[in-house]
Design a protein around this motif. Structure first.
Motif: not given
Lengths: 147, 147
Positions: B38-40, B44, B42, B14-15, B89
């Motif tokens: 992403d947090g779910k 990116l 999905r 995750v970022e 990120a």
């Protein structure tokens, strides 16, 4: 540790090889691309696997992948037919990326620098005649650096 | 055969993850890049391994790899220091490549088309909520198509 210590053997291809055969060499290796060498075994360029797909697939498939979905044919047949009788030279992009090369005694930091610069996750290791003796993958490099 | 049949499990990042940790995840997998979700869960974008090197190495190393050669420091230390306290990120390029995704029931030809279009040797497999359930590598695809 030096470049030669983390280099792996790798099948190479020459420009005159039928592209179908090269595609099988690519599939047989767990690598991001194929190293193309000249008749003396000196690395010339790299043929990315995605480039092979791009050259093989009918353009309507690439313009709209949903169209690919409705084609009632085995993917392998479409790709092999798309490659046809072309050679490796025919599949190479017009602007051939220069494959970076290092000498066997290059430091790992030198290898990392060359790879970062090129944006290609492969570096050829060459001897003093520029003949390829092995290759270093991004994965092989990171394994040694970070694990 | 469908996308789900040739997908493999893959660690994602995750970022907000520290980039050093992400670099180790990258090294631990035999893959050309890291999938950022992403947090779910999905997908990116994808963080290419060469991008990690590019962000980590001092620019004088990249401008002139011969300079890298004379640095009397372990490559791993230089790279980890270069990454510093940044997050995933921070390492992503400004123009983030869109990671292509297919549904579990996509045909292999559809997967090949999506991969050819994107120029990235990775395709995410997602469920109906766009949550990633696995990924297909170029190598995995070619193995099934050509061997």
């Amino acid at each position: 540790m030096r470049a030669a210590d983390i280099a792996t053997a790798m099948s190479t291809v020459v420009e005159s090889m039928p592209a179908r055969e090269a595609a099988r060499v690519l599939a047989a290796q767990d690598l991001p691309g194929l190293i193309v060498v000249d008749g003396k075994g000196r690395p010339l360029t790299v043929l990315a696997g995605t480039q092979v797909l791009r050259m093989a697939l009918p353009s309507y498939c690439q313009d709209d992948p949903a169209l690919a979905r409705v084609i009632d044919e085995a993917a392998a047949d479409v790709i092999l037919a798309g490659i046809g009788e072309r050679t490796v030279a025919d599949l190479l992009p017009k602007n051939r990326p220069e494959l970076p090369a290092v000498h066997a005694d290059a430091t790992l930091l030198e290898v990392a620098s060359v790879m970062a610069r090129s944006n290609i996750p492969l570096v050829a290791v060459v001897d003093s005649n520029r003949v390829m003796t092995g290759a270093i993958t991004l994965d092989g490099l990171l394994d040694r650096l970070l694990l």
